[in-house]
Scaffold this motif. Sequence first.
Motif, PDB file in Angstrom:
ATOM      1  N   MET A 204      66.266  38.555  63.916  1.00  0.00           N
ATOM      2  CA  MET A 204      67.298  39.589  63.849  1.00  0.00           C
ATOM      3  C   MET A 204      67.201  40.308  62.514  1.00  0.00           C
ATOM      4  O   MET A 204      67.063  39.688  61.455  1.00  0.00           O
ATOM      5  N   ASP A 205      67.243  41.626  62.564  1.00  0.00           N
ATOM      6  CA  ASP A 205      67.243  42.428  61.347  1.00  0.00           C
ATOM      7  C   ASP A 205      68.687  42.555  60.864  1.00  0.00           C
ATOM      8  O   ASP A 205      69.426  43.437  61.290  1.00  0.00           O
ATOM      9  N   GLU A 206      69.099  41.645  59.982  1.00  0.00           N
ATOM     10  CA  GLU A 206      70.471  41.629  59.484  1.00  0.00           C
ATOM     11  C   GLU A 206      70.462  41.917  57.992  1.00  0.00           C
ATOM     12  O   GLU A 206      69.677  41.341  57.244  1.00  0.00           O
ATOM     13  N   VAL A 207      71.333  42.828  57.560  1.00  0.00           N
ATOM     14  CA  VAL A 207      71.409  43.188  56.158  1.00  0.00           C
ATOM     15  C   VAL A 207      72.861  43.129  55.709  1.00  0.00           C
ATOM     16  O   VAL A 207      73.761  43.543  56.441  1.00  0.00           O
ATOM     17  N   ARG A 208      73.070  42.606  54.528  1.00  0.00           N
ATOM     18  CA  ARG A 208      74.410  42.509  53.964  1.00  0.00           C
ATOM     19  C   ARG A 208      74.508  43.516  52.814  1.00  0.00           C
ATOM     20  O   ARG A 208      73.777  43.410  51.824  1.00  0.00           O
ATOM     21  N   VAL A 209      75.391  44.475  52.946  1.00  0.00           N
ATOM     22  CA  VAL A 209      75.538  45.493  51.918  1.00  0.00           C
ATOM     23  C   VAL A 209      76.533  45.016  50.867  1.00  0.00           C
ATOM     24  O   VAL A 209      77.307  44.091  51.104  1.00  0.00           O
ATOM     25  N   SER A 210      76.498  45.677  49.709  1.00  0.00           N
ATOM     26  CA  SER A 210      77.409  45.279  48.634  1.00  0.00           C
ATOM     27  C   SER A 210      78.226  46.438  48.089  1.00  0.00           C
ATOM     28  O   SER A 210      79.052  46.236  47.198  1.00  0.00           O
ATOM     29  N   SER A 211      78.003  47.657  48.617  1.00  0.00           N
ATOM     30  CA  SER A 211      78.731  48.816  48.111  1.00  0.00           C
ATOM     31  C   SER A 211      78.801  49.901  49.181  1.00  0.00           C
ATOM     32  O   SER A 211      78.046  49.877  50.168  1.00  0.00           O
ATOM     33  N   TRP A 212      79.702  50.854  48.953  1.00  0.00           N
ATOM     34  CA  TRP A 212      79.849  52.005  49.845  1.00  0.00           C
ATOM     35  C   TRP A 212      78.536  52.782  49.938  1.00  0.00           C
ATOM     36  O   TRP A 212      78.102  53.148  51.036  1.00  0.00           O
ATOM     37  N   ASN A 213      77.899  53.045  48.808  1.00  0.00           N
ATOM     38  CA  ASN A 213      76.667  53.831  48.807  1.00  0.00           C
ATOM     39  C   ASN A 213      75.542  53.120  49.550  1.00  0.00           C
ATOM     40  O   ASN A 213      74.788  53.747  50.308  1.00  0.00           O
ATOM     41  N   GLU A 214      75.430  51.824  49.345  1.00  0.00           N
ATOM     42  CA  GLU A 214      74.402  51.066  50.063  1.00  0.00           C
ATOM     43  C   GLU A 214      74.675  51.065  51.560  1.00  0.00           C
ATOM     44  O   GLU A 214      73.749  51.161  52.383  1.00  0.00           O
ATOM     45  N   LEU A 215      75.939  50.993  51.919  1.00  0.00           N
ATOM     46  CA  LEU A 215      76.320  51.031  53.332  1.00  0.00           C
ATOM     47  C   LEU A 215      75.900  52.352  53.976  1.00  0.00           C
ATOM     48  O   LEU A 215      75.328  52.370  55.077  1.00  0.00           O
ATOM     49  N   LEU A 216      76.167  53.462  53.303  1.00  0.00           N
ATOM     50  CA  LEU A 216      75.788  54.762  53.853  1.00  0.00           C
ATOM     51  C   LEU A 216      74.279  54.875  54.026  1.00  0.00           C
ATOM     52  O   LEU A 216      73.795  55.429  55.023  1.00  0.00           O
ATOM     53  N   GLU A 217      73.527  54.360  53.055  1.00  0.00           N
ATOM     54  CA  GLU A 217      72.065  54.393  53.168  1.00  0.00           C
ATOM     55  C   GLU A 217      71.601  53.627  54.403  1.00  0.00           C
ATOM     56  O   GLU A 217      70.707  54.075  55.121  1.00  0.00           O
ATOM     57  N   CYS A 218      72.215  52.493  54.648  1.00  0.00           N
ATOM     58  CA  CYS A 218      71.848  51.690  55.824  1.00  0.00           C
ATOM     59  C   CYS A 218      72.214  52.389  57.125  1.00  0.00           C
ATOM     60  O   CYS A 218      71.453  52.381  58.094  1.00  0.00           O
ATOM     61  N   LEU A 219      73.390  52.990  57.160  1.00  0.00           N
ATOM     62  CA  LEU A 219      73.869  53.628  58.386  1.00  0.00           C
ATOM     63  C   LEU A 219      73.020  54.842  58.765  1.00  0.00           C
ATOM     64  O   LEU A 219      72.855  55.140  59.951  1.00  0.00           O
ATOM     65  N   TYR A 220      72.513  55.539  57.767  1.00  0.00           N
ATOM     66  CA  TYR A 220      71.742  56.757  58.047  1.00  0.00           C
ATOM     67  C   TYR A 220      70.240  56.544  57.904  1.00  0.00           C
ATOM     68  O   TYR A 220      69.475  57.513  57.899  1.00  0.00           O
ATOM     69  N   GLU A 221      69.810  55.301  57.834  1.00  0.00           N
ATOM     70  CA  GLU A 221      68.388  55.010  57.794  1.00  0.00           C
ATOM     71  C   GLU A 221      67.711  55.496  59.077  1.00  0.00           C
ATOM     72  O   GLU A 221      68.267  55.389  60.171  1.00  0.00           O
ATOM     73  N   ASP A 222      66.521  56.034  58.939  1.00  0.00           N
ATOM     74  CA  ASP A 222      65.718  56.531  60.069  1.00  0.00           C
ATOM     75  C   ASP A 222      66.323  57.762  60.737  1.00  0.00           C
ATOM     76  O   ASP A 222      65.954  58.099  61.866  1.00  0.00           O
ATOM     77  N   ALA A 223      67.241  58.452  60.068  1.00  0.00           N
ATOM     78  CA  ALA A 223      67.871  59.627  60.683  1.00  0.00           C
ATOM     79  C   ALA A 223      66.967  60.864  60.644  1.00  0.00           C
ATOM     80  O   ALA A 223      67.142  61.776  61.465  1.00  0.00           O
ATOM     81  N   TRP A 224      66.027  60.925  59.713  1.00  0.00           N
ATOM     82  CA  TRP A 224      65.169  62.107  59.590  1.00  0.00           C
ATOM     83  C   TRP A 224      64.147  62.139  60.725  1.00  0.00           C
ATOM     84  O   TRP A 224      63.394  61.200  60.946  1.00  0.00           O
ATOM     85  N   MET A 225      64.140  63.241  61.485  1.00  0.00           N
ATOM     86  CA  MET A 225      63.213  63.440  62.589  1.00  0.00           C
ATOM     87  C   MET A 225      62.219  64.534  62.195  1.00  0.00           C
ATOM     88  O   MET A 225      62.522  65.728  62.302  1.00  0.00           O
ATOM     89  N   PRO A 226      61.046  64.157  61.704  1.00  0.00           N
ATOM     90  CA  PRO A 226      60.109  65.166  61.191  1.00  0.00           C
ATOM     91  C   PRO A 226      59.638  66.167  62.230  1.00  0.00           C
ATOM     92  O   PRO A 226      59.347  67.325  61.896  1.00  0.00           O
ATOM     93  N   HIS A 227      59.576  65.793  63.501  1.00  0.00           N
ATOM     94  CA  HIS A 227      59.066  66.707  64.517  1.00  0.00           C
ATOM     95  C   HIS A 227      60.017  67.863  64.799  1.00  0.00           C
ATOM     96  O   HIS A 227      59.594  68.896  65.313  1.00  0.00           O
ATOM     97  N   ILE A 228      61.318  67.687  64.451  1.00  0.00           N
ATOM     98  CA  ILE A 228      62.263  68.792  64.614  1.00  0.00           C
ATOM     99  C   ILE A 228      62.850  69.234  63.281  1.00  0.00           C
ATOM    100  O   ILE A 228      63.667  70.150  63.239  1.00  0.00           O
ATOM    101  N   GLN A 229      62.436  68.530  62.198  1.00  0.00           N
ATOM    102  CA  GLN A 229      62.910  68.885  60.861  1.00  0.00           C
ATOM    103  C   GLN A 229      64.430  68.848  60.759  1.00  0.00           C
ATOM    104  O   GLN A 229      65.061  69.706  60.137  1.00  0.00           O
TER     105      GLN A 229
END
Length: 274
Positions: free
Chosen positions: A1-26
Amino acid sequence: MDEVRVSSWNELLECLYEDAWMPHIQRFRSPYAFRGLPNASFTLKTSLMQLGGDYAQLEGHLLRNFKKYAHRDVVEQDSIWHWLSLAQHHGLPTRLLDWTFSPFVALHFATATIECLQQDGAIWTVNYKKAHDALPYSLKAKLAGEGADVFTVEMLESIKTLREFDDLAPDTFIAFFEPPSLDDRIVNQYALFSVISNPCVAVNEWLDQNPDTYRKIIIPADIKWEIRDKLDQANINERVLFPGLDGLSLWLKRQYYPLKQVTETLQNEQPQQP
């Protein structure tokens, strides 16, 4: 299981929006569905499973009687998918599970329960594109033909019964579909449902067999209040997500809940040091 424990608001946002960039549609377009839980130990059992007993045999009876007694004009079309969406939305035990396209809406459900503030919360994130790689050919062809990543109820209407859905493939699969816009609550929550082809398999059990499709983000109890306050300032709250007087009352109750009382409750529930 890919489980991650965050420690701050900023780290949480980075995790939530990970892989959001879609290069084929920019564009930034996350392929994840989100589900927030106030207690990280909670699983992804459906409300049907939580009935206990011989719940799989009760599924047809529950839905048949719901259709019999509900007003006939409450669904756009007389399809199993419209009825399932309506039933789930109004609390009938079904094999559906609620998700959202919005990470902030999921965060609301992970932090809104005052009784669980002393417990770690969690956000389950499922890559529905990868999950749909396990779909039977007929369903994958439907998505490809529509150029879509998730289903609508109209796209599923050729499947007339849940038994027909279950029999599409010998192995258990999961599909994500958008419910019809029955009311403002579904719209404001950016709602999404999952449906699994075996009512006796919990979604987390399927995910464990397909570990590349999901992540579980653990939210420590000690940053829940910060997240909660920032969500309220961003207008992500009961007043918006549950339009009407009930949602307004829930929001006001939480807004004015005495922080001192919450703190004392949490302190009293802390385990004693040796």
